[in-house]
Design an enzyme around this catalytic site. Sequence first.
Site, PDB file in Angstrom:
ATOM      1  N   LYS A 174       9.716 -18.070  22.493  1.00  0.00           N
ATOM      2  CA  LYS A 174      10.711 -17.020  22.298  1.00  0.00           C
ATOM      3  C   LYS A 174      11.405 -16.752  23.638  1.00  0.00           C
ATOM      4  O   LYS A 174      10.872 -17.067  24.700  1.00  0.00           O
ATOM      5  CB  LYS A 174      10.024 -15.730  21.814  1.00  0.00           C
ATOM      6  CG  LYS A 174       9.233 -15.901  20.520  1.00  0.00           C
ATOM      7  CD  LYS A 174      10.136 -16.046  19.310  1.00  0.00           C
ATOM      8  CE  LYS A 174       9.397 -16.068  18.002  1.00  0.00           C
ATOM      9  NZ  LYS A 174       9.393 -17.346  17.315  1.00  0.00           N
ATOM     10  N   HIS A 205       8.020 -22.884   5.763  1.00  0.00           N
ATOM     11  CA  HIS A 205       9.424 -23.017   5.363  1.00  0.00           C
ATOM     12  C   HIS A 205      10.151 -24.141   6.094  1.00  0.00           C
ATOM     13  O   HIS A 205      11.202 -24.574   5.656  1.00  0.00           O
ATOM     14  CB  HIS A 205      10.164 -21.677   5.488  1.00  0.00           C
ATOM     15  CG  HIS A 205      10.589 -21.324   6.860  1.00  0.00           C
ATOM     16  ND1 HIS A 205       9.762 -20.722   7.771  1.00  0.00           N
ATOM     17  CD2 HIS A 205      11.773 -21.491   7.504  1.00  0.00           C
ATOM     18  CE1 HIS A 205      10.417 -20.531   8.897  1.00  0.00           C
ATOM     19  NE2 HIS A 205      11.640 -20.991   8.771  1.00  0.00           N
ATOM     20  N   ARG A 213       0.819  -1.222   0.000  1.00  0.00           N
ATOM     21  CA  ARG A 213       0.000   0.000   0.000  1.00  0.00           C
ATOM     22  C   ARG A 213       0.848   1.265   0.000  1.00  0.00           C
ATOM     23  O   ARG A 213       0.484   2.281  -0.535  1.00  0.00           O
ATOM     24  CB  ARG A 213      -0.898   0.003   1.235  1.00  0.00           C
ATOM     25  CG  ARG A 213      -2.246  -0.645   0.939  1.00  0.00           C
ATOM     26  CD  ARG A 213      -3.137  -0.558   2.115  1.00  0.00           C
ATOM     27  NE  ARG A 213      -2.473  -1.132   3.293  1.00  0.00           N
ATOM     28  CZ  ARG A 213      -2.929  -1.044   4.516  1.00  0.00           C
ATOM     29  NH1 ARG A 213      -4.015  -0.381   4.772  1.00  0.00           N
ATOM     30  NH2 ARG A 213      -2.288  -1.614   5.521  1.00  0.00           N
ATOM     31  N   HIS A 218       4.498 -24.889  11.695  1.00  0.00           N
ATOM     32  CA  HIS A 218       5.790 -25.584  11.603  1.00  0.00           C
ATOM     33  C   HIS A 218       5.851 -26.899  12.396  1.00  0.00           C
ATOM     34  O   HIS A 218       6.260 -27.930  11.868  1.00  0.00           O
ATOM     35  CB  HIS A 218       6.918 -24.689  12.122  1.00  0.00           C
ATOM     36  CG  HIS A 218       7.065 -23.391  11.400  1.00  0.00           C
ATOM     37  ND1 HIS A 218       6.866 -23.249  10.052  1.00  0.00           N
ATOM     38  CD2 HIS A 218       7.403 -22.152  11.847  1.00  0.00           C
ATOM     39  CE1 HIS A 218       7.087 -21.993   9.695  1.00  0.00           C
ATOM     40  NE2 HIS A 218       7.408 -21.303  10.770  1.00  0.00           N
TER      41      HIS A 218
HETATM   42  C1  BG6 Z   1       8.904 -18.115  11.376  1.00  0.00           C
HETATM   43  C2  BG6 Z   1       8.230 -17.584  12.603  1.00  0.00           C
HETATM   44  O1  BG6 Z   1       7.955 -18.650  10.497  1.00  0.00           O
HETATM   45  O2  BG6 Z   1       9.848 -19.112  11.751  1.00  0.00           O
HETATM   46  C3  BG6 Z   1       9.261 -17.024  13.567  1.00  0.00           C
HETATM   47  O3  BG6 Z   1       7.313 -16.544  12.235  1.00  0.00           O
HETATM   48  C4  BG6 Z   1      10.330 -18.056  13.872  1.00  0.00           C
HETATM   49  O4  BG6 Z   1       8.629 -16.594  14.763  1.00  0.00           O
HETATM   50  C5  BG6 Z   1      10.902 -18.621  12.570  1.00  0.00           C
HETATM   51  O5  BG6 Z   1      11.353 -17.444  14.626  1.00  0.00           O
HETATM   52  C6  BG6 Z   1      11.868 -19.767  12.817  1.00  0.00           C
HETATM   53  O6  BG6 Z   1      12.430 -20.137  11.591  1.00  0.00           O
HETATM   54  P1  BG6 Z   1      13.892 -20.693  11.455  1.00  0.00           P
HETATM   55  O7  BG6 Z   1      14.089 -20.942  10.009  1.00  0.00           O
HETATM   56  O8  BG6 Z   1      14.805 -19.641  12.007  1.00  0.00           O
HETATM   57  O9  BG6 Z   1      13.949 -21.955  12.263  1.00  0.00           O
END
Ligand code: BG6
Length: 474
Positions: A327, A179, A50, A241
Amino acid sequence: MTADDRPPPQVFVLFGATGDLAERKLFPGLYKLAAASRLPDDYAVIGSGRHSPGSDDEFRNTVRDGLRDTVDDIDDDVLSDLVQRITFQTSDADDGSDLADAVRQARDKLGADARILIYLSVPPTAMRPMIGMLGREHLTDDARIVVEKPFGTDLESSRELDAALKEVVDEEQVYRIDHFLGKEAVQNILALRFANGLIEPAWNRDHLESVQIDVPEELTVEGRGSFYESTGCFRDMISTHLCQVLGFVAMEPPVHLDATSLRNEKAKVFQAMRPLDPERVVFGQYEGYRDEDGVADDSDVETYVALEAYVDTERWQGMPFYLRTGKAMGGTRRTVTLTFRSPPMGRFGDRTYGSNQLVLELSDDAAVGAHLMAKRPGPDLSLMPVSLHIDLAEADPDGDIPLEAYERLLLDVMRGDQTLFTRADEVDRLWQVCQPVLDARPPVRPYVEGSWGPDEALALPGVSGWRLPDESGE
Ligand code: BG6
């Protein structure tokens, strides 16, 4: 990869191009793919959002500076080549006509076989209106759409989002990204299980006592306060995840390792997963979270989750899976630990035995460890714990440099390979599994920064406890 293996020309359209994910992962991912000659010969990158980040040159400078900060040993030629292909075009949910013109022009320039890849790195609430706009502008017609997690914020919103998507695209065009599935080490779970006669026969409730999936992080919410306030750790990490990793750990052997077979088996695990019991879920919030920018003084958002889950299949019935992430914890790890049942005791005197464990490190330095018992050297037949440790990169020193998760997944989208992306039915079922916790949120318990979480969470797995932190640090 030879030049012939390169994907066809692409127009990357990146929503959220000025955001944190773009800076930390997406632009570095594109840069590294470019440096490894894995990007198409011809491509264009159009950032959108935006708010304008200034002129194209100003935006390019921002991306250039960001890449210099995040990538080591940057190659100036690769950097300039990438950056000069980047432009920015503002758009919003009501008006995307300028963006549509820019995308069409870019595609026409790249030739008839050019593809459009739209990456939606925007919060779940902004996703639906954005998809509507893309559909109205016909930008989705033959595009591939990458959708960032979390997909919706609960079962209902995820269904609404899926319906909105399906109005403009087919499932074959949708790449729901998680990911963690792009991490080499997560894919290594498949190799370990299905290529090893030593391991697969023991991968079940008869031989295992529990499985822990543990992803503590030392980092705090670090500038992502407002994202965390609207998302929380449960949606950010667990419903996405950690559950996806559980899917890989718990699946039955797929007939083939292609997108359909693999995702069918993963979906079956989620179907068999018992809806979570809020009584067996612990939420925590680190002390100091409420002082972060963008966080309410009385915030009740969780930055930590530990829970017990069950998969009701013949293989796993009754065996607990323990998931934990948070965290501001005492260490950063991404670990799957399989704890084996102990053989009958007594033969070796009354010493306390440790259980055998197989430990999979899912970090960028993928590793596999095994903790066993062996005879202590000397005249007596007594035991001692021993460990094996295999560092996968060291095991293949001449091998390819592993791709970082986002690099790998961006490449897969360009190649049209959905294997490591989540399917609509998986996501729907995971929200069903998670919904009881959203409906009856457990109390949020404070924990000290740098600790391993609230006491209630430490007690969750019973006497055997969490495997991390361990003395060896392996
Ligand atoms: C992200 C989360 O998808 O994955 C984050 O939003 C997290 O909060 C991160 O820290 C961890 O990813 P990686 O690749 O560092 O293990």
